[in-house]
Design a protein around this motif. Structure first.
Motif, PDB file in Angstrom:
ATOM      1  N   THR A 175       0.599  -1.157  -0.171  1.00 36.80           N
ATOM      2  CA  THR A 175       0.022  -0.107   0.041  1.00 36.80           C
ATOM      3  C   THR A 175       0.880   1.150  -0.031  1.00 36.80           C
ATOM      4  OG1 THR A 175      -0.083  -0.026   2.397  1.00 36.80           O
ATOM      5  CG2 THR A 175      -1.817  -1.171   1.308  1.00 36.80           C
ATOM      6  N   PHE A 176       0.339   2.194  -0.426  1.00 37.02           N
ATOM      7  CA  PHE A 176       1.015   3.573  -0.724  1.00 37.02           C
ATOM      8  C   PHE A 176       1.743   3.937   0.581  1.00 37.02           C
ATOM      9  CE2 PHE A 176       1.320   8.164  -0.490  1.00 37.02           C
ATOM     10  CZ  PHE A 176       2.331   8.220  -1.443  1.00 37.02           C
ATOM     11  N   GLY A 177       3.044   4.109   0.761  1.00 41.32           N
ATOM     12  CA  GLY A 177       3.780   4.805   1.950  1.00 41.32           C
ATOM     13  C   GLY A 177       3.867   3.774   3.017  1.00 41.32           C
ATOM     14  N   ASP A 178       3.757   2.443   2.627  1.00 39.81           N
ATOM     15  CA  ASP A 178       4.113   1.601   3.853  1.00 39.81           C
ATOM     16  C   ASP A 178       5.718   1.189   3.779  1.00 39.81           C
ATOM     17  OD1 ASP A 178       4.542   0.081   1.164  1.00 39.81           O
ATOM     18  OD2 ASP A 178       3.297  -1.963   1.995  1.00 39.81           O
ATOM     19  N   MET A 179       6.478   1.797   2.908  1.00 42.76           N
ATOM     20  CA  MET A 179       7.890   1.465   2.970  1.00 42.76           C
ATOM     21  C   MET A 179       8.747   2.528   2.225  1.00 42.76           C
ATOM     22  SD  MET A 179       9.917  -2.089   1.382  1.00 42.76           S
ATOM     23  CE  MET A 179       9.015  -3.214   2.620  1.00 42.76           C
ATOM     24  N   ILE A 180       9.724   2.938   3.140  1.00 47.55           N
ATOM     25  CA  ILE A 180      10.806   3.478   2.196  1.00 47.55           C
ATOM     26  C   ILE A 180      12.069   2.723   2.275  1.00 47.55           C
ATOM     27  CG2 ILE A 180       9.618   5.889   2.916  1.00 47.55           C
ATOM     28  CD1 ILE A 180      11.663   6.188   5.050  1.00 47.55           C
ATOM     29  N   LYS A 181      13.202   3.135   1.514  1.00 48.42           N
ATOM     30  CA  LYS A 181      14.263   2.480   1.645  1.00 48.42           C
ATOM     31  C   LYS A 181      15.332   3.538   1.970  1.00 48.42           C
ATOM     32  CE  LYS A 181      12.526  -1.249  -0.513  1.00 48.42           C
ATOM     33  NZ  LYS A 181      13.013  -1.627  -1.706  1.00 48.42           N
ATOM     34  N   ILE A 182      16.240   2.873   3.132  1.00 45.06           N
ATOM     35  CA  ILE A 182      17.245   3.741   3.696  1.00 45.06           C
ATOM     36  C   ILE A 182      18.654   2.914   3.202  1.00 45.06           C
ATOM     37  CG2 ILE A 182      15.943   4.536   5.591  1.00 45.06           C
ATOM     38  CD1 ILE A 182      17.208   2.535   7.363  1.00 45.06           C
ATOM     39  N   GLY A 183      18.781   2.101   2.483  1.00 48.81           N
ATOM     40  CA  GLY A 183      19.817   1.262   2.358  1.00 48.81           C
ATOM     41  C   GLY A 183      19.606   0.210   1.181  1.00 48.81           C
ATOM     42  N   ARG A 184      20.658  -0.076   0.533  1.00 52.02           N
ATOM     43  CA  ARG A 184      20.641  -1.174  -0.374  1.00 52.02           C
ATOM     44  C   ARG A 184      21.770  -2.197  -0.527  1.00 52.02           C
ATOM     45  NH1 ARG A 184      15.639  -1.319  -4.343  1.00 52.02           N
ATOM     46  NH2 ARG A 184      15.029   0.689  -4.398  1.00 52.02           N
ATOM     47  N   ARG A 339      22.989   4.337  -5.001  1.00 50.47           N
ATOM     48  CA  ARG A 339      24.364   3.791  -4.890  1.00 50.47           C
ATOM     49  C   ARG A 339      25.298   4.844  -5.161  1.00 50.47           C
ATOM     50  NH1 ARG A 339      22.489   1.245  -9.541  1.00 50.47           N
ATOM     51  NH2 ARG A 339      24.226   0.627 -11.261  1.00 50.47           N
ATOM     52  N   PHE A 340      25.234   5.468  -6.213  1.00 53.66           N
ATOM     53  CA  PHE A 340      25.896   6.528  -6.441  1.00 53.66           C
ATOM     54  C   PHE A 340      25.963   7.839  -5.667  1.00 53.66           C
ATOM     55  CE2 PHE A 340      24.748   4.345 -10.623  1.00 53.66           C
ATOM     56  CZ  PHE A 340      25.906   3.527 -10.978  1.00 53.66           C
ATOM     57  N   ILE A 341      24.578   8.248  -5.532  1.00 53.28           N
ATOM     58  CA  ILE A 341      24.318   9.494  -4.928  1.00 53.28           C
ATOM     59  C   ILE A 341      24.854   9.571  -3.420  1.00 53.28           C
ATOM     60  CG2 ILE A 341      22.493  11.053  -4.181  1.00 53.28           C
ATOM     61  CD1 ILE A 341      20.704   9.813  -6.334  1.00 53.28           C
ATOM     62  N   ARG A 342      24.937   8.282  -2.830  1.00 52.82           N
ATOM     63  CA  ARG A 342      25.463   8.151  -1.735  1.00 52.82           C
ATOM     64  C   ARG A 342      26.840   8.779  -1.299  1.00 52.82           C
ATOM     65  NH1 ARG A 342      28.526   3.609   0.509  1.00 52.82           N
ATOM     66  NH2 ARG A 342      29.648   2.853  -1.601  1.00 52.82           N
ATOM     67  N   ALA A 343      27.635   9.041  -2.365  1.00 56.80           N
ATOM     68  CA  ALA A 343      29.121   9.570  -2.347  1.00 56.80           C
ATOM     69  C   ALA A 343      28.748  10.899  -2.173  1.00 56.80           C
ATOM     70  CB  ALA A 343      29.629   9.274  -3.793  1.00 56.80           C
ATOM     71  N   LEU A 344      27.740  11.742  -2.546  1.00 60.74           N
ATOM     72  CA  LEU A 344      27.546  13.004  -2.151  1.00 60.74           C
ATOM     73  C   LEU A 344      26.866  13.246  -0.969  1.00 60.74           C
ATOM     74  CD1 LEU A 344      26.200  14.404  -5.461  1.00 60.74           C
ATOM     75  CD2 LEU A 344      28.589  14.735  -4.791  1.00 60.74           C
ATOM     76  N   CYS A 345      25.961  12.441  -0.327  1.00 63.80           N
ATOM     77  CA  CYS A 345      25.210  13.053   0.585  1.00 63.80           C
ATOM     78  C   CYS A 345      24.328  11.697   1.092  1.00 63.80           C
ATOM     79  CB  CYS A 345      24.194  13.957   0.356  1.00 63.80           C
ATOM     80  SG  CYS A 345      22.828  13.693  -0.936  1.00 63.80           S
ATOM     81  N   PRO A 346      23.741  11.779   2.513  1.00 61.08           N
ATOM     82  CA  PRO A 346      22.723  10.808   2.689  1.00 61.08           C
ATOM     83  C   PRO A 346      21.522  10.715   1.787  1.00 61.08           C
ATOM     84  CG  PRO A 346      23.185  12.210   4.866  1.00 61.08           C
ATOM     85  CD  PRO A 346      23.838  12.836   3.284  1.00 61.08           C
ATOM     86  N   VAL A 347      20.993   9.541   1.820  1.00 59.82           N
ATOM     87  CA  VAL A 347      19.940   9.423   0.638  1.00 59.82           C
ATOM     88  C   VAL A 347      18.906   8.518   1.025  1.00 59.82           C
ATOM     89  CG1 VAL A 347      21.623   7.587  -0.725  1.00 59.82           C
ATOM     90  CG2 VAL A 347      19.704   8.838  -1.905  1.00 59.82           C
ATOM     91  N   VAL A 348      17.835   8.692   0.963  1.00 58.08           N
ATOM     92  CA  VAL A 348      16.608   7.979   1.054  1.00 58.08           C
ATOM     93  C   VAL A 348      15.658   7.654  -0.040  1.00 58.08           C
ATOM     94  CG1 VAL A 348      14.533   7.819   2.435  1.00 58.08           C
ATOM     95  CG2 VAL A 348      16.600   8.548   3.480  1.00 58.08           C
ATOM     96  N   GLU A 349      14.966   6.435  -0.334  1.00 54.93           N
ATOM     97  CA  GLU A 349      14.206   6.270  -1.431  1.00 54.93           C
ATOM     98  C   GLU A 349      12.801   6.577  -0.971  1.00 54.93           C
ATOM     99  OE1 GLU A 349      15.715   3.249  -4.163  1.00 54.93           O
ATOM    100  OE2 GLU A 349      17.383   3.337  -2.978  1.00 54.93           O
ATOM    101  N   LEU A 350      11.928   6.995  -1.831  1.00 51.45           N
ATOM    102  CA  LEU A 350      10.583   7.271  -1.594  1.00 51.45           C
ATOM    103  C   LEU A 350       9.691   7.393  -2.699  1.00 51.45           C
ATOM    104  CD1 LEU A 350       8.052   7.662   0.412  1.00 51.45           C
ATOM    105  CD2 LEU A 350       8.730  10.032   0.766  1.00 51.45           C
ATOM    106  N   GLY A 351       8.794   6.344  -2.886  1.00 53.32           N
ATOM    107  CA  GLY A 351       7.917   6.650  -4.336  1.00 53.32           C
ATOM    108  C   GLY A 351       6.587   5.675  -4.252  1.00 53.32           C
ATOM    109  N   LEU A 352       6.026   5.446  -5.092  1.00 51.48           N
ATOM    110  CA  LEU A 352       4.641   4.827  -5.423  1.00 51.48           C
ATOM    111  C   LEU A 352       4.966   3.397  -5.069  1.00 51.48           C
ATOM    112  CD1 LEU A 352       3.799   6.523  -8.641  1.00 51.48           C
ATOM    113  CD2 LEU A 352       2.681   6.859  -6.292  1.00 51.48           C
ATOM    114  N   VAL A 353       3.715   2.626  -5.238  1.00 49.66           N
ATOM    115  CA  VAL A 353       3.834   0.895  -5.060  1.00 49.66           C
ATOM    116  C   VAL A 353       4.357   0.730  -6.321  1.00 49.66           C
ATOM    117  CG1 VAL A 353       2.187  -0.750  -4.714  1.00 49.66           C
ATOM    118  CG2 VAL A 353       1.695   1.327  -3.596  1.00 49.66           C
ATOM    119  N   GLY A 354       5.238  -0.313  -6.313  1.00 53.87           N
ATOM    120  CA  GLY A 354       5.998  -0.746  -7.169  1.00 53.87           C
ATOM    121  C   GLY A 354       5.535  -2.111  -7.848  1.00 53.87           C
ATOM    122  N   THR A 355       4.434  -2.686  -7.489  1.00 56.25           N
ATOM    123  CA  THR A 355       4.073  -4.018  -7.960  1.00 56.25           C
ATOM    124  C   THR A 355       3.932  -4.002  -9.432  1.00 56.25           C
ATOM    125  OG1 THR A 355       1.704  -3.349  -7.430  1.00 56.25           O
ATOM    126  CG2 THR A 355       2.866  -4.581  -5.835  1.00 56.25           C
TER     127      THR A 355
END
Length: 389
Positions: A175-184, A339-355
């Motif tokens: 469901t929308f907003g149930d998860m964000i990614k703080i690492g990979r 994975r590339f942006i983390r070289a510049l700054c802290p990064v978090v991923e947030l978007g729609l449902v990916g199914t």
């Protein structure tokens, strides 16, 4: 004081449709980047095209002060596949029963449009106490050589300061907003070629069969348990993705055997360390073999973690504001340009449902696109309240 915006009002859904109508299958741009640039220039962003090879990239910034909150994403999409299997034309951006259907609706043109609309709201309301920026590539779904990686390297060389970044990948799970990614997890691919000497099966002494060596090496690699996980990451895993010989004859010892493996690894490892381990196992498997083993490793990304703290709190609270509950902070899934942006700054991923990403009839409910815009609006407001001044 509210800022004055000279361009037309951005509607997140209509901008999503405009972007989807550009069939920007990697490496083609098809005008998608210009659509976004036009919208951002209307808000007062200074837009800079950064072309590397055949790839169009865009870095746009509103304001000169810090902190600089960046939104990162990609306008390129995967091919539609069998267009006849779609209920709507893949690049027509049709809305049916309040659902937007089209390639890129989820991954991730709608997120780009939602953040652009959120930026418009923040600028008009005078809530940008620093800078907003966009880092957009046309090479995320492809080799990812001339896209975000090179833009990040160029910006770092120039001393461009980005303090935090949100990537608009479709991170919601059910469901929308149930998860964000703080690492990979990181990823390394290794091609393995074992070259021996072809011969008749009745005279093995005249040949050097590469297949027992290949099997031995793969067995050695599979036998190791890489780890038991790491601080919220699942255990690293090694998978054999192909074994190829191409020998249609029953009485022929082949000259060559090939395989390919992929390792998805957590921060217990680096790509280089894993490659060195594989090289060592290959050397052991090749002992007393009258042939050669050739490895072709490719490290496509290192594992990373943005540890929970003030920035992840801002992102999670923005989601809570819009959906009424806090998201799970996750490290699951594949790789992304984070994975590339983390070289510049802290990064978090947030978007729609990916199914439905990459699938036939990729789609996003109109209501969720507008809800994502609301999340991004709250994120921007909370971000500058927390980090400005």
């Amino acid at each position: 004081m509210a800022a004055r915006i000279g361009g037309p009002v951005i509607d997140a859904v209509e901008l999503s449709r405009d972007l989807i109508r550009r069939a920007s299958v990697t490496p083609a741009d098809a005008g998608a980047m210009q659509v976004l640039q036009n919208a951002l220039e209307g808000l007062g962003f200074a837009c800079r095209r950064m072309r590397f090879g055949d790839i169009e990239n865009l870095y746009a910034r509103y304001g000169n002060a810090r902190p600089n909150l960046c939104f990162a994403g990609h306008t390129d999409v995967v091919p539609a596949g069998d267009a006849a299997a779609w209920t709507q034309e893949p690049f027509d951006a049709t809305i049916v029963d309040d659902i937007l259907i089209g390639r890129g609706a989820v991954d991730m043109k709608s997120a780009i449009a939602a953040f652009a609309a959120a930026a418009q709201s923040a600028i008009a309301g005078g809530r940008v106490a620093g800078s907003l920026s966009f880092l957009i590539t046309g090479d995320e779904e492809g080799p990812a050589i001339h896209g975000t990686k090179m833009v990040v390297e160029a910006l770092a060389t120039e001393g461009e300061a980005i303090d935090h970044c949100v990537v608009g990948e479709p991170t919601s799970s059910v469901t929308f907003g149930d998860m964000i990614k703080i690492g990979r997890r990181g990823s390394v691919n290794v091609g393995i070629e074992v070259a021996g000497t072809q011969g008749h099966v009745a005279y093995p002494d005249r040949a050097a069969n590469p297949l027992p060596v290949l099997v031995d090496l793969l067995s050695r690699l599979q036998a190791r348990r890489l780890d038991d996980g790491f601080l919220g990451f699942q255990p690293s895993n090694l998978e054999i993705t192909t074994i190829d010989v191409g020998n249609p004859t029953t009485n022929l010892i082949p000259s060559t055997g090939r395989a390919r493996i992929n390792i998805r690894f957590n921060p217990n490892h680096t790509g280089a360390d894993l490659v060195r381990w594989i090289e060592g196992e290959a050397a052991k498997a090749a002992e007393s073999f009258n042939g050669k083993i050739r490895l072709t490793p490719q490290i496509s990304g290192e594992a990373f973690l943005t540890e929970p703290g003030p920035f992840t709190d801002v992102v999670a609270e923005a989601v809570r504001d819009a959906v009424g509950q806090a998201p799970e902070l996750s490290t699951s899934g594949g790789t992304s340009d984070a994975r590339f942006i983390r070289a510049l700054c802290p990064v978090v991923e947030l978007g729609l449902v990916g199914t439905t990403m990459h699938s036939v009839d990729e789609r996003a409910p109109v209501a969720e696109i507008r809800q994502l815009q609301t999340v991004y609006e709250r994120l921007i407001e909370r971000y500058f309240a927390a980090f400005a001044g």
